[in-house]
Design a protein around this motif. Structure first.
Motif, short mmCIF file in Angstrom:
data_model
loop_
_atom_site.label_atom_id
_atom_site.label_comp_id
_atom_site.label_asym_id
_atom_site.label_seq_id
_atom_site.Cartn_x
_atom_site.Cartn_y
_atom_site.Cartn_z
N UNK A 193 -60.06 -23.58 -2.71
CA UNK A 193 -61.50 -23.01 -2.35
C UNK A 193 -61.28 -22.07 -1.34
N UNK A 194 -60.27 -21.17 -1.24
CA UNK A 194 -60.54 -20.08 -0.34
C UNK A 194 -61.09 -18.90 -0.98
N UNK A 195 -62.19 -18.01 -0.24
CA UNK A 195 -62.85 -17.41 -0.77
C UNK A 195 -62.04 -15.97 -1.03
N UNK A 196 -62.30 -15.35 -2.06
CA UNK A 196 -61.76 -14.31 -2.75
C UNK A 196 -62.67 -12.90 -2.64
N UNK A 197 -63.70 -13.01 -3.19
CA UNK A 197 -64.45 -11.90 -3.29
C UNK A 197 -66.28 -12.32 -3.39
N UNK A 198 -66.87 -11.50 -2.92
CA UNK A 198 -68.22 -11.60 -2.93
C UNK A 198 -69.05 -10.69 -3.93
N UNK A 199 -69.63 -11.01 -4.83
CA UNK A 199 -70.44 -9.98 -5.76
C UNK A 199 -71.90 -9.88 -5.48
N UNK A 200 -72.18 -8.81 -4.64
CA UNK A 200 -73.47 -8.75 -4.01
C UNK A 200 -74.21 -7.71 -5.07
N UNK A 201 -74.79 -8.35 -6.15
CA UNK A 201 -75.38 -7.55 -7.09
C UNK A 201 -76.80 -7.78 -7.51
N UNK A 245 -68.72 -9.02 -14.65
CA UNK A 245 -67.90 -8.50 -13.75
C UNK A 245 -66.60 -8.62 -14.07
N UNK A 246 -65.70 -7.52 -13.73
CA UNK A 246 -64.15 -7.65 -14.10
C UNK A 246 -63.39 -8.50 -12.79
N UNK A 247 -62.91 -9.69 -13.07
CA UNK A 247 -62.31 -10.42 -11.91
C UNK A 247 -61.27 -9.94 -11.11
N UNK A 248 -60.45 -9.50 -12.03
CA UNK A 248 -58.98 -8.79 -11.52
C UNK A 248 -59.48 -7.66 -10.52
N UNK A 249 -60.37 -7.01 -11.11
CA UNK A 249 -60.80 -5.60 -9.92
C UNK A 249 -61.93 -5.97 -9.10
N UNK A 250 -62.46 -7.21 -9.33
CA UNK A 250 -63.41 -7.47 -8.32
C UNK A 250 -64.48 -6.68 -8.21
N UNK A 251 -65.19 -5.91 -9.45
CA UNK A 251 -66.38 -5.04 -9.62
C UNK A 251 -67.04 -5.37 -10.66
N UNK A 252 -68.09 -4.63 -10.84
CA UNK A 252 -68.99 -4.78 -11.86
C UNK A 252 -68.53 -3.87 -13.09
N UNK A 253 -68.43 -4.78 -14.14
CA UNK A 253 -68.17 -4.02 -15.48
C UNK A 253 -69.24 -3.26 -16.25
N UNK A 254 -70.41 -4.13 -16.46
CA UNK A 254 -71.48 -3.76 -17.24
C UNK A 254 -72.91 -4.41 -16.77
N UNK A 274 -60.79 -15.68 -18.77
CA UNK A 274 -61.11 -15.63 -17.66
C UNK A 274 -60.97 -14.50 -16.94
N UNK A 275 -61.08 -13.45 -17.73
CA UNK A 275 -61.30 -11.97 -17.29
C UNK A 275 -62.40 -11.40 -16.76
N UNK A 276 -63.56 -11.97 -17.43
CA UNK A 276 -64.87 -11.60 -17.00
C UNK A 276 -65.64 -12.90 -16.44
N UNK A 330 -73.16 -3.30 -25.42
CA UNK A 330 -74.11 -3.69 -24.38
C UNK A 330 -75.35 -3.74 -25.22
N UNK A 331 -75.36 -4.33 -26.62
CA UNK A 331 -76.68 -4.48 -27.48
C UNK A 331 -76.67 -5.92 -27.78
N UNK A 332 -77.70 -6.26 -28.31
CA UNK A 332 -78.13 -7.58 -28.83
C UNK A 332 -77.80 -7.32 -30.43
N UNK A 333 -76.89 -8.12 -30.83
CA UNK A 333 -76.65 -8.19 -32.33
C UNK A 333 -77.39 -9.24 -32.86
#
Length: 434
Positions: A202-210, A239-248, A224-226, A302-305
């Motif tokens: 329970x150590x903080x890795x990243x904050x996603x402020x989206x 979000x991409x966990x390894x890159x710690x950024x928004x994916x889509x 556990x990639x996204x 990025x579409x509804x199928x």
């Protein structure tokens, strides 16, 4: 499409409103809730039930009760790697981590073990079931006629507690999830920030402020990639966990430009590696006259199928561990629907399963579990159904809704049919002189 016959019903009732449910093992369900800090006499905490099937009905017997003092339990997540079992629970602005241990105990008929804590003695840890409770819950395993019986007792031992929400007004953790690989934990709260933690340290890795408003739901994909997030700002992100950024960001054109809010999401479970990553999302219209939707999204495109509509607001979502089914709970009628995951064909509808809105759904697991370094093996519940989902509500009830196996011809009848066909063909050939 017509739904298959429903075989479901009330299996247990607790004495506090229920807000969260998790499968702790392949046959133990954990529910949490409570009355909050107000002095109403309504408890806060967890109850654990062992589920079985007697050939006709599902049965649930309470095996552990753990109270959490003034802190209501609004959300929780579990993780079991066949060596150790963890429970992470949202209690106000904090996340409390519990270590789940197990032991075999011998109980008098009707006794229910409570979690051990420093302020009680072993004698106080056993809660006597009331007689009217036993009469009310006819499906309980307490119908065991032996004076004494052995039981696998699951004990919740508090471990680390961390603050996960830092809102200036009323800070509160809204959701917690643990990644399938057990390396990460994600929390979201009123402050609109999704925090990624290393688990179980329970150590903080990243904050996603989206998001601009409080978080409604979070989920990890199978690898556990996204990590996916939705909030009351009406936005959904991958979000991409390894890159710690928004994916889509997931967006769609709503009917007649009406406003919609995402409510719940769960990644689709699939063994087909050729498929793009997919996710189920519940979308509710802000105006009640407009339909709500269960949507299946293709993340790469990025579409509804796939999509299916509802006439009322949706409140709960669950996906079976084998990826075959998805279940939805409603807000006003307290109904439950189960769909085939890949086609969204409805196979079961349970109208008014609860008297109030559905707060949680979980499918019974199809896989076995091991506990405490493989010292206890927990087999999955064997029943006469294809799948079963457990539903909870603030009406204090726990219900199980099952999909019966599709009917097939008995083997002996098939053999008789083949023999008669051969005989008929022989007689016909003899008659025509062939």
């Amino acid at each position: 499409m017509s739904s298959r016959i429903n075989k479901s019903g009330l299996v247990a009732r607790v004495n506090f409103p229920l807000y969260t449910i998790q499968m702790l093992t392949s046959r133990h369900i954990l529910v949490g809730g409570g009355g909050g800090e107000s002095k109403t006499g309504v408890a806060n905490g967890f109850e654990i039930f062992e589920v079985s099937h007697n050939g006709w009905n599902f049965i649930a017997e309470e095996v552990t009760r753990h109270e959490t003092g003034p802190n209501v339990v609004m959300n929780c997540a579990t993780y079991n790697d066949n060596k150790k079992t963890w429970l992470a629970a949202g209690q106000e602005s904090h996340c409390q981590l519990y270590s789940v241990t197990s032991r075999i105990v011998t109980l008098e008929n009707g006794e229910v073990p409570k979690a051990t804590n420093a302020t009680t003695t072993p004698k106080e840890n056993l809660r006597q079931r009331k007689k009217n409770d036993k009469n009310d819950e006819t499906n309980n395993l307490s119908a065991n006629k032996n004076d004494k019986h052995k039981r696998l007792q699951l004990i919740l031992e508090p471990s680390t507690s961390i603050k996960t929400d830092f809102s200036d007004d009323e800070s509160r953790q809204r959701i917690v999830r643990i990644s399938p690989n057990g390396k990460y934990m994600a929390t979201g709260g009123v402050d609109g920030i999704v925090r990624l933690w290393k688990f179980p340290e329970l150590t903080l890795i990243h904050c996603f402020k989206l998001h601009d408003k409080e978080i409604d739901d979070i989920d990890f994909n199978v690898s556990s990639k996204f990590i996916s997030t939705i909030a009351k700002d009406g936005k959904a992100f991958i979000c991409d966990i390894a890159k710690c950024n928004k994916y889509k960001e997931l967006t769609w054109t709503t009917p007649s430009s009406s406003k919609y809010m995402y409510k719940r999401l769960r990644f689709r479970i699939s063994n087909d590696k050729k498929l793009n990553e997919q996710i189920f999302i519940l979308s509710n219209a802000t105006l009640s006259k407009n339909p709500s939707y269960l949507q299946l999204w293709d993340i790469e495109q990025g579409i509804i199928i796939k999509s299916t509509s509802f006439k009322e607001t949706l409140s709960a979502l669950a996906v079976s561990d084998d990826g075959k089914f998805v279940a939805v709970g409603t807000m006003f009628s307290g109904s439950v629907d189960i769909f085939i995951a890949f086609s969204l064909q409805r196979v079961l509808h349970v109208s008014n399963a609860h008297s109030m809105f559905i707060t949680g759904l979980e499918f019974l697991h199809t896989k076995n579990h091991e506990l405490n370094d493989n010292s206890h093996s927990i087999s999955a519940v064997t029943s006469n159904c294809e799948a079963a989902v457990v539903s909870i509500s603030v009406d204090n009830r726990i219900c199980i809704h099952s999909i019966p196996h599709r009917h097939s011809l008995p083997f002996w009848l098939v053999i008789v049919f083949i023999v008669l066909s051969i005989c008929g063909a022989f007689i016909f050939c003899s008659y025509v002189g062939i």
